[in-house]
Design a protein around this motif. Structure first.
Motif, PDB file in Angstrom:
ATOM      1  N   ALA A 112       0.822  -1.219   0.000  1.00  0.00           N
ATOM      2  CA  ALA A 112       0.000   0.000   0.000  1.00  0.00           C
ATOM      3  C   ALA A 112       0.853   1.266   0.000  1.00  0.00           C
ATOM      4  CB  ALA A 112      -0.930  -0.003   1.213  1.00  0.00           C
ATOM      5  N   LEU A 113       2.102   1.188   0.450  1.00  0.00           N
ATOM      6  CA  LEU A 113       2.987   2.349   0.429  1.00  0.00           C
ATOM      7  C   LEU A 113       3.501   2.631  -0.974  1.00  0.00           C
ATOM      8  CD1 LEU A 113       5.163   1.621   3.617  1.00  0.00           C
ATOM      9  CD2 LEU A 113       3.121   3.061   3.446  1.00  0.00           C
ATOM     10  N   LEU A 114       3.656   1.577  -1.777  1.00  0.00           N
ATOM     11  CA  LEU A 114       4.185   1.729  -3.131  1.00  0.00           C
ATOM     12  C   LEU A 114       3.106   2.106  -4.140  1.00  0.00           C
ATOM     13  CD1 LEU A 114       6.411   0.073  -1.622  1.00  0.00           C
ATOM     14  CD2 LEU A 114       6.857  -1.090  -3.786  1.00  0.00           C
ATOM     15  N   LEU A 115       1.886   1.656  -3.887  1.00  0.00           N
ATOM     16  CA  LEU A 115       0.823   1.815  -4.880  1.00  0.00           C
ATOM     17  C   LEU A 115       0.551   3.249  -5.325  1.00  0.00           C
ATOM     18  CD1 LEU A 115      -1.931  -0.784  -3.938  1.00  0.00           C
ATOM     19  CD2 LEU A 115      -0.719  -0.577  -6.111  1.00  0.00           C
ATOM     20  N   PRO A 116       0.503   4.234  -4.412  1.00  0.00           N
ATOM     21  CA  PRO A 116       0.185   5.593  -4.871  1.00  0.00           C
ATOM     22  C   PRO A 116       1.146   6.122  -5.929  1.00  0.00           C
ATOM     23  CG  PRO A 116      -0.022   5.450  -2.493  1.00  0.00           C
ATOM     24  CD  PRO A 116       0.619   4.172  -2.942  1.00  0.00           C
ATOM     25  N   GLU A 120       2.395   7.517 -11.130  1.00  0.00           N
ATOM     26  CA  GLU A 120       3.350   8.492 -11.659  1.00  0.00           C
ATOM     27  C   GLU A 120       4.584   7.830 -12.269  1.00  0.00           C
ATOM     28  OE1 GLU A 120       4.341  11.570  -8.816  1.00  0.00           O
ATOM     29  OE2 GLU A 120       2.601  11.002  -7.594  1.00  0.00           O
ATOM     30  N   TYR A 121       4.920   6.640 -11.803  1.00  0.00           N
ATOM     31  CA  TYR A 121       6.130   5.950 -12.243  1.00  0.00           C
ATOM     32  C   TYR A 121       5.773   4.585 -12.817  1.00  0.00           C
ATOM     33  CZ  TYR A 121       8.603   9.504  -9.520  1.00  0.00           C
ATOM     34  OH  TYR A 121       9.074  10.700  -9.033  1.00  0.00           O
ATOM     35  N   ASP A 122       6.687   4.070 -13.630  1.00  0.00           N
ATOM     36  CA  ASP A 122       6.481   2.752 -14.236  1.00  0.00           C
ATOM     37  C   ASP A 122       6.944   1.610 -13.332  1.00  0.00           C
ATOM     38  OD1 ASP A 122       5.560   3.768 -16.850  1.00  0.00           O
ATOM     39  OD2 ASP A 122       7.614   4.512 -17.017  1.00  0.00           O
ATOM     40  N   LEU A 123       7.899   1.881 -12.474  1.00  0.00           N
ATOM     41  CA  LEU A 123       8.429   0.888 -11.536  1.00  0.00           C
ATOM     42  C   LEU A 123       8.669   1.567 -10.199  1.00  0.00           C
ATOM     43  CD1 LEU A 123       9.763  -1.716 -10.536  1.00  0.00           C
ATOM     44  CD2 LEU A 123      11.842  -1.056 -11.784  1.00  0.00           C
ATOM     45  N   VAL A 124       8.060   1.037  -9.159  1.00  0.00           N
ATOM     46  CA  VAL A 124       8.243   1.557  -7.804  1.00  0.00           C
ATOM     47  C   VAL A 124       8.945   0.483  -6.982  1.00  0.00           C
ATOM     48  CG1 VAL A 124       7.147   2.532  -5.763  1.00  0.00           C
ATOM     49  CG2 VAL A 124       6.150   2.938  -8.023  1.00  0.00           C
ATOM     50  N   CYS A 125      10.098   0.820  -6.429  1.00  0.00           N
ATOM     51  CA  CYS A 125      10.931  -0.132  -5.693  1.00  0.00           C
ATOM     52  C   CYS A 125      10.873   0.152  -4.197  1.00  0.00           C
ATOM     53  CB  CYS A 125      12.391  -0.032  -6.141  1.00  0.00           C
ATOM     54  SG  CYS A 125      12.648  -0.212  -7.913  1.00  0.00           S
ATOM     55  N   GLY A 155      20.783   5.241  -9.742  1.00  0.00           N
ATOM     56  CA  GLY A 155      20.168   6.076  -8.721  1.00  0.00           C
ATOM     57  C   GLY A 155      19.351   5.339  -7.685  1.00  0.00           C
ATOM     58  N   ILE A 156      19.428   4.016  -7.651  1.00  0.00           N
ATOM     59  CA  ILE A 156      18.650   3.213  -6.712  1.00  0.00           C
ATOM     60  C   ILE A 156      19.554   2.762  -5.574  1.00  0.00           C
ATOM     61  CG2 ILE A 156      17.352   1.071  -6.428  1.00  0.00           C
ATOM     62  CD1 ILE A 156      15.844   3.250  -7.908  1.00  0.00           C
ATOM     63  N   HIS A 157      19.111   2.990  -4.343  1.00  0.00           N
ATOM     64  CA  HIS A 157      19.934   2.668  -3.180  1.00  0.00           C
ATOM     65  C   HIS A 157      19.838   1.204  -2.764  1.00  0.00           C
ATOM     66  CE1 HIS A 157      19.289   7.054  -2.931  1.00  0.00           C
ATOM     67  NE2 HIS A 157      20.503   7.065  -2.391  1.00  0.00           N
ATOM     68  N   ASP A 158      18.720   0.549  -3.064  1.00  0.00           N
ATOM     69  CA  ASP A 158      18.505  -0.808  -2.565  1.00  0.00           C
ATOM     70  C   ASP A 158      17.902  -1.678  -3.665  1.00  0.00           C
ATOM     71  OD1 ASP A 158      18.261  -3.021  -0.978  1.00  0.00           O
ATOM     72  OD2 ASP A 158      16.685  -2.214   0.312  1.00  0.00           O
ATOM     73  N   SER A 159      18.688  -1.950  -4.690  1.00  0.00           N
ATOM     74  CA  SER A 159      18.209  -2.757  -5.810  1.00  0.00           C
ATOM     75  C   SER A 159      17.860  -4.180  -5.375  1.00  0.00           C
ATOM     76  CB  SER A 159      19.271  -2.798  -6.914  1.00  0.00           C
ATOM     77  OG  SER A 159      18.821  -3.493  -8.038  1.00  0.00           O
ATOM     78  N   GLY A 160      18.444  -4.631  -4.263  1.00  0.00           N
ATOM     79  CA  GLY A 160      18.205  -5.988  -3.781  1.00  0.00           C
ATOM     80  C   GLY A 160      16.902  -6.171  -3.039  1.00  0.00           C
ATOM     81  N   CYS A 161      16.182  -5.079  -2.746  1.00  0.00           N
ATOM     82  CA  CYS A 161      14.887  -5.206  -2.079  1.00  0.00           C
ATOM     83  C   CYS A 161      13.900  -5.838  -3.045  1.00  0.00           C
ATOM     84  CB  CYS A 161      14.390  -3.832  -1.630  1.00  0.00           C
ATOM     85  SG  CYS A 161      12.761  -3.860  -0.835  1.00  0.00           S
ATOM     86  N   SER A 162      13.312  -6.950  -2.673  1.00  0.00           N
ATOM     87  CA  SER A 162      12.458  -7.693  -3.608  1.00  0.00           C
ATOM     88  C   SER A 162      11.068  -7.093  -3.749  1.00  0.00           C
ATOM     89  CB  SER A 162      12.340  -9.151  -3.166  1.00  0.00           C
ATOM     90  OG  SER A 162      11.599  -9.236  -1.954  1.00  0.00           O
ATOM     91  N   LEU A 163      10.658  -6.224  -2.827  1.00  0.00           N
ATOM     92  CA  LEU A 163       9.321  -5.640  -2.905  1.00  0.00           C
ATOM     93  C   LEU A 163       9.308  -4.534  -3.957  1.00  0.00           C
ATOM     94  CD1 LEU A 163       6.433  -5.439  -1.959  1.00  0.00           C
ATOM     95  CD2 LEU A 163       7.195  -3.982  -0.063  1.00  0.00           C
ATOM     96  N   LYS A 164       8.652  -4.804  -5.070  1.00  0.00           N
ATOM     97  CA  LYS A 164       8.581  -3.863  -6.188  1.00  0.00           C
ATOM     98  C   LYS A 164       7.207  -3.984  -6.845  1.00  0.00           C
ATOM     99  CE  LYS A 164      13.505  -4.029  -7.538  1.00  0.00           C
ATOM    100  NZ  LYS A 164      14.026  -4.924  -6.506  1.00  0.00           N
ATOM    101  N   ILE A 165       6.768  -2.900  -7.495  1.00  0.00           N
ATOM    102  CA  ILE A 165       5.552  -2.938  -8.306  1.00  0.00           C
ATOM    103  C   ILE A 165       5.890  -2.410  -9.694  1.00  0.00           C
ATOM    104  CG2 ILE A 165       3.174  -2.172  -8.606  1.00  0.00           C
ATOM    105  CD1 ILE A 165       2.903  -1.859  -5.647  1.00  0.00           C
ATOM    106  N   PHE A 166       5.559  -3.205 -10.709  1.00  0.00           N
ATOM    107  CA  PHE A 166       5.830  -2.869 -12.104  1.00  0.00           C
ATOM    108  C   PHE A 166       4.514  -2.626 -12.833  1.00  0.00           C
ATOM    109  CE2 PHE A 166       9.005  -5.797 -10.596  1.00  0.00           C
ATOM    110  CZ  PHE A 166      10.197  -5.531 -11.259  1.00  0.00           C
ATOM    111  N   ARG A 167       4.505  -1.690 -13.756  1.00  0.00           N
ATOM    112  CA  ARG A 167       3.459  -1.699 -14.761  1.00  0.00           C
ATOM    113  C   ARG A 167       3.770  -2.849 -15.721  1.00  0.00           C
ATOM    114  NH1 ARG A 167       1.508   4.371 -16.385  1.00  0.00           N
ATOM    115  NH2 ARG A 167       1.841   5.372 -14.357  1.00  0.00           N
ATOM    116  N   ARG A 168       2.730  -3.440 -16.268  1.00  0.00           N
ATOM    117  CA  ARG A 168       2.922  -4.614 -17.118  1.00  0.00           C
ATOM    118  C   ARG A 168       3.879  -4.335 -18.270  1.00  0.00           C
ATOM    119  NH1 ARG A 168       1.254  -9.453 -18.642  1.00  0.00           N
ATOM    120  NH2 ARG A 168      -0.092  -9.691 -16.837  1.00  0.00           N
TER     121      ARG A 168
END
Length: 253
Positions: A112-116, A120-125, A155-168
């Motif tokens: 729910a923190l990533l969804l908003p 605006e973005y295509d990938l939220v990490c 520009g990503i600080h934590d690429s290893g964090c598995s929690l991500k939301i992608f647009r298809r």
């Protein structure tokens, strides 16, 4: 009458996580179920069994029978995390595709923190606020971050964090090869997609053990940097400002 397509597909690779599967499924159905009404469509959970040998395979099938939102894919043997993500992406039916590990070190409610920001973005990490891993894992991840940022500048600080939301569109466009899941943000930006980060929670592992150590996280990651940098330099980037009308629209004689 066809069932509506899921608004979100949660793709989760599983390798020997038997003791985590029931509580993870319970947390996911609760967290995603609370968001379902606002989206007017169901969600789905796609587990990809990456050659588990601890009884996870049979338990996943049982969970799938008991939980209508769950779908299970089984590999013939262990093929690795990127292969599991690729298979999950291919079978996911949602307009949004989220990823998560199966180790209970993330809170599914943080979706729910990533969804908003996905509007605006295509990938939220996700970006772990406080890493609750062993010193060796934190050290190897820090070294990998410094090397990745110096070479790729994603520009990503934590690429290893598995929690991500992608647009298809993102998962349909980015190329995937072995170990490329570590570079999802860089691959997305390489193809012109927008990427951002959101702080999320992180918890110590309660059951099982990590499948990734210094050797296969740090050294393999540094080796793969060369491949991603090569792709960055040779990626096709163009914009069509005019294209002819479809031949089917041409006037007939």
């Amino acid at each position: 009458m066809h069932a509506p397509s899921p608004w979100l597909s949660m793709v989760i690779p599983i390798k020997d996580e038997r003791d985590n599967l029931q509580p993870l499924t319970s947390q996911l159905t609760k967290a995603l179920g609370s968001l379902e009404q606002s989206h007017g469509a169901p969600f789905e959970i796609v587990y990809v069994d990456d050659g588990s040998t601890d009884g996870s395979s049979a338990l996943l099938d049982e969970i799938g029978r008991q939980t209508p939102e769950v779908r299970v894919l089984h590999f013939d043997r262990n093929h690795g995390q990127t292969a599991a993500f690729a298979a999950g992406f291919r079978h996911a039916r949602g307009g949004l595709i989220a990823t998560l590990d199966g180790d209970l070190q993330y809170d599914p409610a943080d979706v729910a923190l990533l969804l908003p920001l996905i509007t605006e973005y295509d990938l939220v990490c996700g970006c772990r606020r406080q890493r609750l891993d062993t010193f060796i894992r934190r050290l190897s991840s820090r070294m990998a971050y410094l090397a990745r940022n110096a070479v790729l500048r994603d520009g990503i600080h934590d690429s290893g964090c598995s929690l991500k939301i992608f647009r298809r569109a993102v998962v349909e466009r980015i190329p995937l090869f072995d170990n490329m899941h570590r570079f999802f943000p860089a691959l997305a930006r390489m193809h012109g997609f927008s990427v951002t980060e959101v702080p999320v929670q992180h918890f110590p592992r309660a059951h099982g053990r990590s499948k990734y150590g210094v050797g296969n996280r740090l050294f393999a990651g540094l080796y793969d940097l060369l491949a991603v940098r090569w792709m960055q330099k040779r990626c096709l980037r163009y914009t069509i400002i005019h294209e002819p009308a479809d031949s089917s629209d041409a006037p007939r004689k």
